[in-house]
Design an enzyme around this catalytic site. Structure first.
Site, PDB file in Angstrom:
ATOM      1  CB  CYS A 108      43.161 -11.033  28.435  1.00  0.00           C
ATOM      2  SG  CYS A 108      44.563 -10.240  27.415  1.00  0.00           S
ATOM      3  CG  HIS A 134      46.322 -10.872  22.077  1.00  0.00           C
ATOM      4  ND1 HIS A 134      45.563  -9.752  22.941  1.00  0.00           N
ATOM      5  CD2 HIS A 134      46.160 -11.741  23.223  1.00  0.00           C
ATOM      6  CE1 HIS A 134      45.230 -10.012  23.910  1.00  0.00           C
ATOM      7  NE2 HIS A 134      45.693 -11.208  24.140  1.00  0.00           N
TER       8      HIS A 134
HETATM    9  O1  GNR Z   1      47.866 -16.266  30.929  1.00  0.00           O
HETATM   10  C1  GNR Z   1      47.009 -16.464  30.403  1.00  0.00           C
HETATM   11  N1  GNR Z   1      45.970 -17.531  30.734  1.00  0.00           N
HETATM   12  C2  GNR Z   1      45.211 -17.928  29.710  1.00  0.00           C
HETATM   13  C3  GNR Z   1      44.188 -18.750  30.306  1.00  0.00           C
HETATM   14  C4  GNR Z   1      43.049 -19.371  29.259  1.00  0.00           C
HETATM   15  C5  GNR Z   1      43.155 -19.032  28.062  1.00  0.00           C
HETATM   16  C6  GNR Z   1      44.130 -17.907  27.669  1.00  0.00           C
HETATM   17  C7  GNR Z   1      45.181 -17.452  28.410  1.00  0.00           C
HETATM   18  S1  GNR Z   1      46.338 -16.432  28.087  1.00  0.00           S
HETATM   19  C8  GNR Z   1      46.697 -15.492  29.130  1.00  0.00           C
HETATM   20  C9  GNR Z   1      47.808 -14.400  28.987  1.00  0.00           C
HETATM   21  C10 GNR Z   1      47.446 -13.774  27.828  1.00  0.00           C
HETATM   22  O2  GNR Z   1      46.606 -12.772  27.817  1.00  0.00           O
HETATM   23  N2  GNR Z   1      47.784 -13.905  26.667  1.00  0.00           N
HETATM   24  O3  GNR Z   1      47.424 -13.046  25.686  1.00  0.00           O
HETATM   25 NI    NI Z   2      45.517 -12.184  26.263  1.00  0.00          NI
END
Ligand code: GNR
Ligand code: NI
Length: 175
Positions: free
Chosen positions: A98, A144
């Site tokens: 994240c 989120h």
């Molecule tokens: O960039 C991101 N990669 C990711 C990899 C596996 C599962 C979820 C994600 S989302 C994340 C970007 C992010 O924080 N989105 O809220």
């Molecule tokens: Ni995220």
């Protein structure tokens, strides 16, 4: 377009429940543009508006770079007021990360397939089935919007450890 600052743990705004987007205004389009630029710069595959401190139910996503084993991947797109309307019994495990919890990755188990209802930037309502990384990512992003982070699915030990690490790091930067 502009790159906006991504908020990180332990910022309490990440725990807010975002409010629905009532109408696609020029401000909402500008926010979507900025979210794409911020997401590509990071880089990330998805971004929820709250990660740039806007408590609105809005997500950007682009899974193009992660096209594995011929899965159908949606192109760069915006999901407004997205909802999971059904989930599979079957689950799958992905190593998640994240942008609001930098450099921390853990495996999370979620429904393997979900049906999602959302509005696009033209105000048009859609329903779509998601699987693979798309299913994982849309669930991570919708979480989120409800103030939920992927670390909430880990053991209390792991969650507390990562929360402590980021709280300490924030204290050091504040000094
Ligand atoms: O960039 C991101 N990669 C990711 C990899 C596996 C599962 C979820 C994600 S989302 C994340 C970007 C992010 O924080 N989105 O809220
Ligand atoms: Ni995220």
């Amino acid at each position: 377009m502009a790159i906006r600052e991504i908020i990180i743990l332990p910022d309490k705004q990440l725990r807010l429940v975002s409010r629905p987007v009532e109408k696609v205004t020029p401000e909402i389009r500008k926010l979507a543009d900025d979210m794409f630029e911020t997401m590509y710069d990071a880089p990330g595959i998805g971004l929820a508006a709250i990660q740039v401190a806007q408590p609105l139910r809005m997500i950007t996503m682009d899974l193009a770079k992660r096209d594995e084993n011929g899965e159908t991947q949606p192109r760069p797109r915006v999901f407004i007021n997205p909802e999971v309307i059904s989930s599979s019994e079957e689950t799958s495990v992905y190593e998640e990360g994240c942008l609001s919890i930098p450099e921390y990755y853990e495996e999370v188990e979620r429904p393997a397939r979900v049906r999602v209802r959302f509005t696009d930037l033209d105000g048009k309502l859609h329903e779509e089935d998601a699987e693979g990384l798309f299913a994982t990512c849309i669930q991570h992003e919708i979480d989120h919007l409800n103030g939920v982070l992927f670390v909430d699915y880990l053991s209390k030990l792991k969650r507390d450890r990562v929360l402590r690490k980021f709280t300490k790091a924030a204290r050091r930067t504040a000094e």
